[in-house]
Write an enzyme that holds these catalytic residues in place. Structure first.
Site, PDB file in Angstrom:
ATOM      1  N   LYS A 171       0.786  -0.981   0.101  1.00 36.61           N
ATOM      2  CA  LYS A 171       0.011  -0.239   0.178  1.00 36.61           C
ATOM      3  C   LYS A 171       0.784   1.538   0.487  1.00 36.61           C
ATOM      4  O   LYS A 171       0.293   1.977  -0.325  1.00 36.61           O
ATOM      5  CB  LYS A 171      -1.188   0.228   1.278  1.00 36.61           C
ATOM      6  CG  LYS A 171      -1.567   1.205   1.549  1.00 36.61           C
ATOM      7  CD  LYS A 171      -2.792   1.252   0.426  1.00 36.61           C
ATOM      8  CE  LYS A 171      -3.123   2.250   0.208  1.00 36.61           C
ATOM      9  NZ  LYS A 171      -4.783   3.406  -0.300  1.00 36.61           N
ATOM     10  N   LYS A 239      -0.896  11.293   6.170  1.00 37.41           N
ATOM     11  CA  LYS A 239      -0.430  10.572   6.775  1.00 37.41           C
ATOM     12  C   LYS A 239       0.494   8.485   6.448  1.00 37.41           C
ATOM     13  O   LYS A 239       1.337   8.115   6.415  1.00 37.41           O
ATOM     14  CB  LYS A 239      -1.737   9.465   7.814  1.00 37.41           C
ATOM     15  CG  LYS A 239      -1.589   8.227   8.588  1.00 37.41           C
ATOM     16  CD  LYS A 239      -2.088   7.035   7.841  1.00 37.41           C
ATOM     17  CE  LYS A 239      -3.953   7.527   7.433  1.00 37.41           C
ATOM     18  NZ  LYS A 239      -4.056   6.106   6.736  1.00 37.41           N
TER      19      LYS A 239
HETATM   20  P1  NAP Z   1     -13.052   7.928   7.833  1.00 39.12           P
HETATM   21  O1  NAP Z   1     -14.238   8.476   7.173  1.00 39.12           O
HETATM   22  O2  NAP Z   1     -12.304   8.963   8.671  1.00 39.12           O
HETATM   23  O3  NAP Z   1     -13.190   6.645   8.909  1.00 39.12           O
HETATM   24  C1  NAP Z   1     -12.501   6.146   9.523  1.00 39.12           C
HETATM   25  C2  NAP Z   1     -13.586   5.700  10.583  1.00 39.12           C
HETATM   26  O4  NAP Z   1     -12.983   4.869  11.584  1.00 39.12           O
HETATM   27  C3  NAP Z   1     -14.423   6.798  11.611  1.00 39.12           C
HETATM   28  O5  NAP Z   1     -15.651   6.470  11.750  1.00 39.12           O
HETATM   29  C4  NAP Z   1     -13.969   6.689  13.011  1.00 39.12           C
HETATM   30  O6  NAP Z   1     -14.699   7.223  13.914  1.00 39.12           O
HETATM   31  C5  NAP Z   1     -13.705   5.553  13.485  1.00 39.12           C
HETATM   32  N1  NAP Z   1     -12.838   5.235  14.156  1.00 39.12           N
HETATM   33  C6  NAP Z   1     -11.369   6.509  14.336  1.00 39.12           C
HETATM   34  N2  NAP Z   1     -10.552   5.904  15.429  1.00 39.12           N
HETATM   35  C7  NAP Z   1     -11.337   4.752  15.980  1.00 39.12           C
HETATM   36  C8  NAP Z   1     -11.197   4.140  17.253  1.00 39.12           C
HETATM   37  N3  NAP Z   1     -10.712   4.489  17.719  1.00 39.12           N
HETATM   38  N4  NAP Z   1     -12.795   3.277  17.473  1.00 39.12           N
HETATM   39  C9  NAP Z   1     -13.293   2.818  16.534  1.00 39.12           C
HETATM   40  N5  NAP Z   1     -13.451   3.977  15.586  1.00 39.12           N
HETATM   41  C10 NAP Z   1     -12.541   4.669  15.423  1.00 39.12           C
HETATM   42  O7  NAP Z   1     -11.811   7.409   7.220  1.00 39.12           O
HETATM   43  P2  NAP Z   1     -12.053   6.762   5.790  1.00 39.12           P
HETATM   44  O8  NAP Z   1     -11.881   7.526   4.351  1.00 39.12           O
HETATM   45  O9  NAP Z   1     -12.881   5.434   5.409  1.00 39.12           O
HETATM   46  O10 NAP Z   1     -10.498   6.113   5.875  1.00 39.12           O
HETATM   47  C11 NAP Z   1     -10.418   4.563   6.581  1.00 39.12           C
HETATM   48  C12 NAP Z   1      -8.828   4.375   6.764  1.00 39.12           C
HETATM   49  O11 NAP Z   1      -8.624   3.376   4.637  1.00 39.12           O
HETATM   50  C13 NAP Z   1      -7.634   4.937   6.276  1.00 39.12           C
HETATM   51  O12 NAP Z   1      -6.720   4.542   7.604  1.00 39.12           O
HETATM   52  C14 NAP Z   1      -7.076   5.603   5.052  1.00 39.12           C
HETATM   53  O13 NAP Z   1      -6.014   6.485   5.272  1.00 39.12           O
HETATM   54  C15 NAP Z   1      -7.209   4.556   4.360  1.00 39.12           C
HETATM   55  N6  NAP Z   1      -7.819   4.327   2.698  1.00 39.12           N
HETATM   56  C16 NAP Z   1      -9.241   5.268   1.883  1.00 39.12           C
HETATM   57  C17 NAP Z   1      -9.284   5.708   0.896  1.00 39.12           C
HETATM   58  C18 NAP Z   1     -10.349   6.493   0.824  1.00 39.12           C
HETATM   59  O14 NAP Z   1     -10.253   7.158  -1.102  1.00 39.12           O
HETATM   60  N7  NAP Z   1     -11.218   7.347   1.643  1.00 39.12           N
HETATM   61  C19 NAP Z   1      -8.688   5.257   0.611  1.00 39.12           C
HETATM   62  C20 NAP Z   1      -7.888   4.012   1.109  1.00 39.12           C
HETATM   63  C21 NAP Z   1      -7.386   3.544   1.774  1.00 39.12           C
HETATM   64  P3  NAP Z   1     -15.027   8.217  14.021  1.00 39.12           P
HETATM   65  O15 NAP Z   1     -16.785   8.660  12.651  1.00 39.12           O
HETATM   66  O16 NAP Z   1     -15.676   8.845  15.578  1.00 39.12           O
HETATM   67  O17 NAP Z   1     -14.323   9.971  13.147  1.00 39.12           O
END
Ligand code: NAP
Length: 286
Positions: A171, A239
């Site tokens: 990744k 990050k």
């Molecule tokens: P996001 O929308 O911020 O979702 C992350 C979720 O995790 C949020 O709902 C957050 O809760 C929850 N969370 C964080 N810490 C937590 C904890 N300690 N306990 C329980 N829940 C927790 O981010 P995302 O876009 O879905 O991305 C998620 C991951 O995938 C990241 O590592 C990102 O780098 C990776 N990624 C993202 C993409 C993309 O295009 N979006 C593509 C590939 C990879 P809250 O509701 O409180 O914020």
């Protein structure tokens, strides 16, 4: 059929949960902010009050949280997954995190008799919704063999790369490439505007040639629509660039272009406070 636990109902997690429920899996969920799990609950997911409670009712626990510190908290923290892990239970972290943390969590899972995979993804919010993610897997082969059918409900390309941490390494290799495509599309867009040539026509044309790439295809239309919602949060991309540069340091590499991309995203996220925009907002710092 395996019972699935899913922690992290954000942009990616919510879409992935929907695909699992559509494929008839029973899914239990936890998220840091309960109100952000409403969409997943409306699809039919069962709410649990902690990662440990998700772990208690699931054969396989998938996590899709934000930063490595979040991954650490849901696995190793108080009321975390590992403390409740039962023999043969499988954990599968799909967040983009650090290879060494994946190894640490895998070791902790093994001590409890469990199995562990790191399985980060690429393909964006669109890939998550369509179930066409590319999934890069490291960790226990036995766990991979047991979960690959589930992973194929989330992605169209699922590849096993060997030992724990290798999914995260692949990744990060992906993100080094994206550093180039995101900075390239940003500066191409600025040039097209400054030269007074219709950007829509420019990108339609160069998208047919050697410059074609996923970032341009997916983010230029959003920029043209003035849409800076994430997609992929800029704070998460920063990050990833930091993780990639930390790991390349350990490998004795000096990745100067990636370093430059990191500096630009640091200005966007840390200086201009625009980390909650999508990565396509980079040109706002110019
Ligand atoms: P996001 O929308 O911020 O979702 C992350 C979720 O995790 C949020 O709902 C957050 O809760 C929850 N969370 C964080 N810490 C937590 C904890 N300690 N306990 C329980 N829940 C927790 O981010 P995302 O876009 O879905 O991305 C998620 C991951 O995938 C990241 O590592 C990102 O780098 C990776 N990624 C993202 C993409 C993309 O295009 N979006 C593509 C590939 C990879 P809250 O509701 O409180 O914020």
């Amino acid at each position: 059929m395996f019972k699935i636990g899913f922690i992290g109902t954000g942009v990616m997690g919510t879409a992935m949960i929907k695909n699992l429920i559509t494929a008839n899996y029973e899914v239990s969920v936890f998220n840091r902010t309960k109100s952000h799990a409403e969409e997943a609950i409306n699809y039919g997911a069962h709410w649990m009050d902690s990662p440990a409670k998700v772990s208690a009712v699931s054969d396989i626990i998938i996590t899709m949280v934000g930063f490595p510190k979040d991954v650490e908290e849901v696995y190793l923290g108080e009321d975390g997954i590992i403390a409740q892990l039962k023999p043969n239970q499988i954990i599968l972290d799909m967040s983009t995190s650090s290879p060494s943390l994946s190894k640490q969590i895998s070791d902790a899972a093994h001590e409890m008799g469990g199995l562990a995979l790191d399985a980060p993804v690429t393909g964006g919010d669109i890939g998550a919704r369509k179930g066409t993610l590319t999934i890069m897997v490291g960790g226990d082969k036995e766990a991979y063999d047991k979960t690959k059918d589930i992973l194929h409900k989330l992605g169209s390309s699922v590849v096993y790369f060997g030992k724990s941490g290798n999914g995260q390494h692949v990744k990060l290799i992906n993100q080094i490439m994206i550093a180039g495509t995101m900075t390239g599309l940003t500066e191409s867009y600025l040039y097209a505007n400054a030269a007074g040539i219709d950007p829509e026509s420019v990108f339609k044309t160069i998208g047919q040639g050697a410059a074609q790439n996923w970032s341009m295809d997916n983010y230029i239309p959003r920029i043209l629509n003035n849409d800076y919602t994430p997609g992929f949060f800029a704070k998460h991309f920063l990050k990833d660039l930091r993780l990639a540069l930390d790991e390349s340091d350990k490998l004795g590499l000096d990745l100067r272009a990636t370093e430059q991309a990191k500096r630009l995203y640091e200005i966007m996220v840390d200086v201009k406070n625009l980390g909650n925009l999508g990565t396509q907002g980079l040109f706002k710092i110019y």
